[in-house]
Design a protein around this motif. Sequence first.
Motif, short mmCIF file in Angstrom:
data_model
loop_
_atom_site.label_atom_id
_atom_site.label_comp_id
_atom_site.label_asym_id
_atom_site.label_seq_id
_atom_site.Cartn_x
_atom_site.Cartn_y
_atom_site.Cartn_z
N VAL A 1 0.84 -1.20 0.00
CA VAL A 1 0.00 0.00 0.00
C VAL A 1 0.87 1.25 0.00
O VAL A 1 0.65 2.19 -0.78
CB VAL A 1 -0.94 0.00 1.22
N GLY A 2 1.90 1.27 0.87
CA GLY A 2 2.79 2.43 0.92
C GLY A 2 3.53 2.64 -0.38
O GLY A 2 3.64 3.77 -0.87
N TYR A 3 4.04 1.56 -0.95
CA TYR A 3 4.77 1.63 -2.22
C TYR A 3 3.86 2.09 -3.34
O TYR A 3 4.19 3.00 -4.12
CB TYR A 3 5.34 0.25 -2.54
N CYS A 4 2.69 1.49 -3.40
CA CYS A 4 1.75 1.70 -4.49
C CYS A 4 1.29 3.16 -4.56
O CYS A 4 1.37 3.81 -5.61
CB CYS A 4 0.55 0.78 -4.27
N LEU A 5 0.81 3.67 -3.43
CA LEU A 5 0.28 5.04 -3.41
C LEU A 5 1.38 6.07 -3.60
O LEU A 5 1.21 7.06 -4.32
CB LEU A 5 -0.46 5.29 -2.10
N THR A 6 2.52 5.84 -2.97
CA THR A 6 3.60 6.83 -3.01
C THR A 6 4.22 6.94 -4.39
O THR A 6 4.40 8.04 -4.91
CB THR A 6 4.69 6.47 -1.99
N VAL A 7 4.54 5.81 -5.02
CA VAL A 7 5.24 5.86 -6.29
C VAL A 7 4.38 6.50 -7.38
O VAL A 7 4.89 7.16 -8.30
CB VAL A 7 5.71 4.46 -6.71
N LEU A 8 3.06 6.35 -7.27
CA LEU A 8 2.16 6.96 -8.26
C LEU A 8 2.11 8.47 -8.07
O LEU A 8 2.23 9.24 -9.03
CB LEU A 8 0.76 6.37 -8.12
N CYS A 9 1.96 8.92 -6.81
CA CYS A 9 1.84 10.36 -6.55
C CYS A 9 3.15 11.10 -6.77
O CYS A 9 3.17 12.22 -7.30
CB CYS A 9 1.35 10.58 -5.11
N ILE A 10 4.26 10.50 -6.36
CA ILE A 10 5.55 11.17 -6.44
C ILE A 10 5.96 11.41 -7.89
O ILE A 10 6.58 12.42 -8.22
CB ILE A 10 6.64 10.35 -5.71
N GLY A 11 5.60 10.48 -8.78
CA GLY A 11 5.93 10.66 -10.19
C GLY A 11 5.37 11.95 -10.76
O GLY A 11 6.02 12.63 -11.56
N TRP A 12 4.17 12.29 -10.34
CA TRP A 12 3.56 13.55 -10.78
C TRP A 12 4.12 14.73 -10.00
O TRP A 12 4.32 15.83 -10.56
CB TRP A 12 2.05 13.50 -10.60
N LEU A 13 4.40 14.53 -8.72
CA LEU A 13 4.82 15.63 -7.85
C LEU A 13 6.20 16.17 -8.22
O LEU A 13 6.40 17.39 -8.29
CB LEU A 13 4.82 15.16 -6.39
N ILE A 14 7.16 15.28 -8.47
CA ILE A 14 8.53 15.76 -8.70
C ILE A 14 8.70 16.34 -10.10
O ILE A 14 9.61 17.14 -10.32
CB ILE A 14 9.56 14.65 -8.46
N ALA A 15 7.85 15.93 -11.05
CA ALA A 15 7.87 16.51 -12.41
C ALA A 15 9.27 16.55 -13.01
O ALA A 15 9.74 17.60 -13.48
CB ALA A 15 7.26 17.92 -12.39
N ASP A 16 9.96 15.42 -12.99
CA ASP A 16 11.31 15.26 -13.54
C ASP A 16 12.39 16.02 -12.77
O ASP A 16 13.54 16.08 -13.21
CB ASP A 16 11.36 15.68 -15.02
N SER A 17 12.05 16.60 -11.60
CA SER A 17 13.05 17.25 -10.74
C SER A 17 13.47 16.24 -9.67
O SER A 17 12.95 16.25 -8.54
CB SER A 17 12.47 18.52 -10.10
N TYR A 18 14.40 15.39 -10.04
CA TYR A 18 14.71 14.23 -9.21
C TYR A 18 15.44 14.59 -7.92
O TYR A 18 15.52 13.76 -7.01
CB TYR A 18 15.53 13.23 -10.02
N TYR A 19 15.94 15.80 -7.80
CA TYR A 19 16.65 16.21 -6.59
C TYR A 19 15.71 16.28 -5.39
O TYR A 19 16.16 16.25 -4.24
CB TYR A 19 17.30 17.58 -6.83
N ARG A 20 14.41 16.35 -5.63
CA ARG A 20 13.44 16.47 -4.53
C ARG A 20 13.24 15.16 -3.77
O ARG A 20 12.64 15.16 -2.69
CB ARG A 20 12.09 16.93 -5.09
N ILE A 21 13.69 14.07 -4.30
CA ILE A 21 13.33 12.77 -3.73
C ILE A 21 13.92 12.54 -2.34
O ILE A 21 13.33 11.85 -1.51
CB ILE A 21 13.75 11.60 -4.66
N PHE A 22 15.09 13.14 -2.05
CA PHE A 22 15.80 12.80 -0.82
C PHE A 22 15.09 13.32 0.43
O PHE A 22 15.10 12.67 1.48
CB PHE A 22 17.24 13.28 -0.89
N ALA A 23 14.46 14.49 0.34
CA ALA A 23 13.69 15.00 1.47
C ALA A 23 12.51 14.10 1.77
O ALA A 23 12.17 13.84 2.94
CB ALA A 23 13.21 16.43 1.18
N LEU A 24 11.87 13.60 0.72
CA LEU A 24 10.72 12.72 0.90
C LEU A 24 11.15 11.38 1.49
O LEU A 24 10.49 10.84 2.39
CB LEU A 24 10.03 12.51 -0.45
N VAL A 25 12.25 10.82 0.98
CA VAL A 25 12.76 9.56 1.52
C VAL A 25 13.10 9.71 3.00
O VAL A 25 12.72 8.88 3.84
CB VAL A 25 13.99 9.08 0.73
#
Length: 414
Positions: A162-186
Motif C-alpha cells: 500500500v505504501g509503495y503503491c500510493l507513493t510511487v504513483l503520486c511522487i511521479g507527478w509531484l517531482i515533475a522530472d526534478s529528481y533532486y526532490r526525492i531525498f527530502a521525501l525519503v
Amino acid sequence: MGLSWIPEYDKLSLNIASAEKHNTIPDGFPFHLFSVYVLFYAGQSIYNTYVNLFLHSVGISQSRIGLMVSVSTLFMIIAQLYWGLITDRARNRNRVVSLLLLASALTAAGFYLVHTYIALFLLFVVFAVFFNPVIPLLDTCSLELLGDGRRSYGEIRLGGTVGYCLTVLCIGWLIADSYYRIFALVSGFLGLGFLISMLLPRIEGSAGKAMGAKQFRELFGNRQLIVMVLYNLVFSIGLNMFYLFYPIYFTTIGGDSAKVGLMMFCCALSEIPMLLVIRRLVDHFGIRWILLVAGCTTTVRWLLLYLIKDPSLAILPNLLHGLGYTSFSYCIITYIGKSVPEGLRATGQSLNMIFGIVGSKVLFGFIGGVAGEHYGVNRIILFSALLLVAATCGFAVWSRSQKELLGPADPCFG
C-alpha cells in the motif's frame, strides 16, 4: 497515516507488556507494525525508482552508476551479515531495525550536502549499508511477532505494498522530472517509520546464547534452502536490471517521471491480490508449484518488456509483478521463518538477501550497466529471461524429489 488508531494508554501498555512476554503482538490488528511497512516501502519506492534517474540527470553514465551499485553492494554484503548476526544476538531485535531506519533517514538528507561524484559515491554506499538490511530484519521481526498464527505475514506485508503503491504513483507527478526532490521525501518517510518502530513490542534475541558451529552447519547444510536461495539469485538478476536501468531506457523511448511512477504503481498494485490469497494458494498447491509459476510468469514479463517499444504499452506487462515476485519472495521468506533455527533466522533472511538481491547486484551492477550501454537495456532484459528459463527448468527437475518439504502438506507454509 496519523496516530488516531492508538487505543488508550493503559490498555495499550497492558497489551504490549503481555506481548513482550511472549514476543508477539497485542490483541487486535497490529497497526504499528503495519504502519512501519507502509512508511518504509513508501521511502523505498521513491529511492529505488528515482535515484538512478537522479544520478543520470546530473551527468553520471550507466557504467558509472553500475560501478556505484556494485561497490555499494560489496560493502552491503558485509553489513547484511553483520546486522543479521547483531539482530539475532540483540536483547531487543526491534531496536536494531529502529536504528537502521534512523540512520537511513539521516543519510538520505545528507545527499543535499554533497555535489561531487566521489561524495555522491561514498554517500550512496553508506545509505545502502543502513537501508537495505532493513528488509530482511523487519521481516524476521514480523514473523516473530506473528508467531502465534493470529495474523498472517501477507496481511502485514500488504502495508508495504500500500505504501509503495500510493507513493510511487503520486511522487511521479509531484517531482515533475526534478529528481533532486526525492531525498527530502525519503528522509521524511523513514524518519516517521523510525518513530513508530519504537512503539513495537520488545522481541528478545539470543543474547548470552552461544551460536555454535552446529547451528551454522544446520543453516548452510539445509539443501532445500540453499537451492531456493540460488534460484532466487538468478530470479533477482532480471529484477535488479529492471529497477536499476529499465527506467533510464524507458525515458529514451518516450517515458517521463509520471509514466515511470505509473509503471511502478502497476507493479505494486499487482501485489495486493497476491498478498491476500498467497497463503491459501501455498496451502493448496505447495511451494514447489508456486515457485515454478513465479519463474514462468516473470520470464513472460521480461520477454514482453523486450518486445514492446511503446512506453504506454510497456507499463502493462508489469502487472505480472505480483504473480511473479510477490509469490516467489513470500515462499522463501516464510520457509526461512519456519525451518531455520530460532537463533539464526535473521541471519538466514540476510543470507537470502545477500545471494538474491545483493548477489545479483554484484554480478549484474557494473556488468549490467556496461552491457546496457553497449548492447541496449532491452537486450539485457532478454538475456535475463533466457537465464531464468534455464533456472526454472533446473529447479523443476530438482524439486520433483522434494515433495515432502515443498508440497502442500508442509506445515511451514500454513
